[in-house]
Structure formats: structure tokens, C-alpha cells
Design a protein around this motif. Structure first.
Motif, mmCIF file in Angstrom:
data_model
loop_
_atom_site.group_PDB
_atom_site.id
_atom_site.type_symbol
_atom_site.label_atom_id
_atom_site.label_comp_id
_atom_site.label_asym_id
_atom_site.label_seq_id
_atom_site.Cartn_x
_atom_site.Cartn_y
_atom_site.Cartn_z
ATOM 1 N N ASN A 9 0.825 -1.216 0.000
ATOM 2 C CA ASN A 9 0.000 0.000 0.000
ATOM 3 C C ASN A 9 0.853 1.257 0.000
ATOM 4 O OD1 ASN A 9 -2.455 -1.372 -0.032
ATOM 5 N ND2 ASN A 9 -2.554 -1.473 2.204
ATOM 6 N N ASP A 10 1.956 1.242 0.746
ATOM 7 C CA ASP A 10 2.874 2.385 0.772
ATOM 8 C C ASP A 10 3.480 2.624 -0.602
ATOM 9 O OD1 ASP A 10 2.549 2.754 3.571
ATOM 10 O OD2 ASP A 10 4.169 1.330 3.989
ATOM 11 N N VAL A 11 3.890 1.557 -1.258
ATOM 12 C CA VAL A 11 4.499 1.685 -2.587
ATOM 13 C C VAL A 11 3.493 2.308 -3.555
ATOM 14 C CG1 VAL A 11 5.562 0.459 -4.522
ATOM 15 C CG2 VAL A 11 6.075 -0.246 -2.172
ATOM 16 N N ARG A 12 2.255 1.848 -3.504
ATOM 17 C CA ARG A 12 1.222 2.410 -4.394
ATOM 18 C C ARG A 12 0.944 3.870 -4.064
ATOM 19 N NH1 ARG A 12 -0.908 -2.844 -3.740
ATOM 20 N NH2 ARG A 12 -2.303 -2.128 -2.083
ATOM 21 N N LEU A 13 0.946 4.224 -2.783
ATOM 22 C CA LEU A 13 0.717 5.609 -2.385
ATOM 23 C C LEU A 13 1.837 6.510 -2.898
ATOM 24 C CD1 LEU A 13 -1.085 7.569 -0.790
ATOM 25 C CD2 LEU A 13 0.234 6.953 1.260
ATOM 26 N N LEU A 14 3.082 6.074 -2.737
ATOM 27 C CA LEU A 14 4.209 6.853 -3.266
ATOM 28 C C LEU A 14 4.121 6.947 -4.778
ATOM 29 C CD1 LEU A 14 6.848 8.412 -2.828
ATOM 30 C CD2 LEU A 14 8.051 6.207 -2.895
ATOM 31 N N ALA A 15 3.749 5.870 -5.447
ATOM 32 C CA ALA A 15 3.614 5.880 -6.908
ATOM 33 C C ALA A 15 2.572 6.904 -7.351
ATOM 34 C CB ALA A 15 3.236 4.484 -7.408
ATOM 35 N N ARG A 16 1.455 6.959 -6.658
ATOM 36 C CA ARG A 16 0.412 7.937 -6.995
ATOM 37 C C ARG A 16 0.918 9.361 -6.809
ATOM 38 N NH1 ARG A 16 -3.877 6.111 -3.000
ATOM 39 N NH2 ARG A 16 -4.533 8.270 -3.266
ATOM 40 N N ALA A 77 -2.862 3.503 -8.765
ATOM 41 C CA ALA A 77 -1.449 3.456 -9.178
ATOM 42 C C ALA A 77 -1.292 2.489 -10.342
ATOM 43 C CB ALA A 77 -0.578 3.013 -8.008
ATOM 44 N N ARG A 78 -0.483 2.872 -11.306
ATOM 45 C CA ARG A 78 -0.200 2.015 -12.465
ATOM 46 C C ARG A 78 1.116 1.282 -12.242
ATOM 47 N NH1 ARG A 78 -1.278 6.809 -16.777
ATOM 48 N NH2 ARG A 78 0.576 7.514 -15.689
ATOM 49 N N GLU A 79 1.284 0.161 -12.921
ATOM 50 C CA GLU A 79 2.485 -0.672 -12.756
ATOM 51 C C GLU A 79 3.767 0.110 -13.022
ATOM 52 O OE1 GLU A 79 2.964 -3.701 -11.425
ATOM 53 O OE2 GLU A 79 0.850 -3.507 -10.921
ATOM 54 N N LYS A 80 3.758 0.957 -14.029
ATOM 55 C CA LYS A 80 4.953 1.740 -14.365
ATOM 56 C C LYS A 80 5.402 2.583 -13.170
ATOM 57 C CE LYS A 80 6.128 5.726 -17.231
ATOM 58 N NZ LYS A 80 5.647 6.614 -18.294
ATOM 59 N N GLU A 81 4.465 3.310 -12.566
ATOM 60 C CA GLU A 81 4.817 4.166 -11.436
ATOM 61 C C GLU A 81 5.126 3.344 -10.187
ATOM 62 O OE1 GLU A 81 1.960 4.993 -13.296
ATOM 63 O OE2 GLU A 81 2.870 6.660 -14.390
ATOM 64 N N ILE A 82 4.494 2.203 -10.030
ATOM 65 C CA ILE A 82 4.804 1.323 -8.892
ATOM 66 C C ILE A 82 6.260 0.868 -8.977
ATOM 67 C CG2 ILE A 82 4.333 -0.959 -7.900
ATOM 68 C CD1 ILE A 82 1.341 -0.421 -8.586
ATOM 69 N N ARG A 83 6.707 0.510 -10.165
ATOM 70 C CA ARG A 83 8.119 0.110 -10.342
ATOM 71 C C ARG A 83 9.062 1.275 -10.035
ATOM 72 N NH1 ARG A 83 5.861 -2.597 -14.721
ATOM 73 N NH2 ARG A 83 6.515 -0.983 -16.170
ATOM 74 N N LEU A 84 8.701 2.478 -10.473
ATOM 75 C CA LEU A 84 9.533 3.648 -10.183
ATOM 76 C C LEU A 84 9.582 3.920 -8.678
ATOM 77 C CD1 LEU A 84 8.407 6.091 -13.030
ATOM 78 C CD2 LEU A 84 10.470 4.669 -12.966
ATOM 79 N N ALA A 85 8.442 3.834 -8.009
ATOM 80 C CA ALA A 85 8.403 4.060 -6.564
ATOM 81 C C ALA A 85 9.281 3.049 -5.834
ATOM 82 C CB ALA A 85 6.959 3.992 -6.060
ATOM 83 N N GLN A 86 9.232 1.804 -6.254
ATOM 84 C CA GLN A 86 10.043 0.771 -5.613
ATOM 85 C C GLN A 86 11.530 1.055 -5.783
ATOM 86 O OE1 GLN A 86 8.592 -1.946 -3.697
ATOM 87 N NE2 GLN A 86 10.685 -1.639 -2.964
#
Length: 143
Positions: A9-16, A77-86
Motif C-alpha cells: 500500500n505504501d508503494v502504491r501511495l508513493l507511486a500515486r 497506481a499504475r504498474e509503471k509508477e509502482i516500479r519507479l516508486a520501488q
């Protein structure tokens, strides 16, 4: 290896947040916004003494992010931004945001100082600001 604790959930929040603040600046611009967010969670200085999670960082008030006030931030959150956040959570840093705790989008040139902090550089539409090492040694700590 993560430099801050983060669940899915944190990763998705940062991605957003990264997308909402800097999608127009491309992947590198979003990564730099991610650096600022991760730095705020990592440090215990200045306005960020009590910011110890991605959730607290995103919702910090005052001093938080403008994007949380607009509907675009609330999209999934989209997969692209989730990968960037990670990548940011895993400790990748990008100049000029590698040690920055603030950024903003000025109408013109980047001011040398913003709220008493020094300009570290500009990437596309955003200016990044970093504290001095004496003000916040944590942000300059290596992993």
C-alpha cells in the motif's frame, strides 16, 4: 534492499504521489519526486522529525504536497509508477534530488533559496532544494 519500510500500500501511495506531482516531467522527474518523499521519511530533522512512514509523509500538513488536493492523485497506481516508486524505496538516487527535501514548480527561473533552503538544481519544470549538511546530516548519510 529497501532504505525505508514500505508495504504494498505504501508503494502504491508513493507511486500515486510521484505521478500526480511530476508525470509531465517523465520517468526521471517522477523518480526525483520519489527521492524527495523517501528522503523525508529517512531523516529526523527540520520539518520531518515525526515523518516516519510514507503515509505520514504524503499527508503531512502543513508542508505536504499540493497534489493530494486534486482528483488526479486519487487514481489507481499504475504498474509503471509502482516500479519507479520501488526503485526510490530501494535507495536509487537521482541528481539534483538525491539529497533534497523540497521541490516546487516556479513560473520562471529557480530562486537561489526557497523557504531558506538552497537550490540543488532543476529538472524540467521542478526546482529541488536541499538542506545543508549541518542542518540535516541524515539526508547525506549513505545506505
Amino acid at each position: 534492499m529497501a532504505v525505508i519500510q514500505a508495504n504494498a500500500n505504501d508503494v502504491r501511495l508513493l507511486a500515486r504521489l510521484m505521478r500526480a506531482e511530476a508525470e509531465g516531467d517523465g520517468e526521471l522527474g517522477m523518480l526525483m519526486v520519489g527521492n524527495v518523499g523517501v528522503n523525508r521519511v529517512r531523516v529526523r530533522c527540520l520539518d520531518f522529525v515525526d515523518i516516519n512512514s510514507i503515509e505520514r509523509m504524503v499527508w503531512q500538513s502543513p508542508g505536504g504536497f499540493e497534489a493530494v488536493h486534486y482528483p488526479y492523485f486519487y487514481q489507481r497506481a499504475r504498474e509503471k509508477e509502482i516500479r519507479l516508486a520501488q526503485r526510490c524505496i530501494n535507495g536509487e538516487r537521482f541528481r539534483p534530488a538525491e539529497f533534497s527535501l523540497w521541490f516546487f514548480r516556479p513560473e520562471g527561473a529557480c530562486p537561489a533559496q526557497w523557504w531558506g533552503q538552497w537550490n540543488a538544481g532543476r529538472y524540467k519544470s521542478h526546482c529541488f532544494y536541499s538542506p545543508t549538511q549541518s542542518e540535516c546530516p541524515d539526508v547525506y548519510r549513505t545506505y
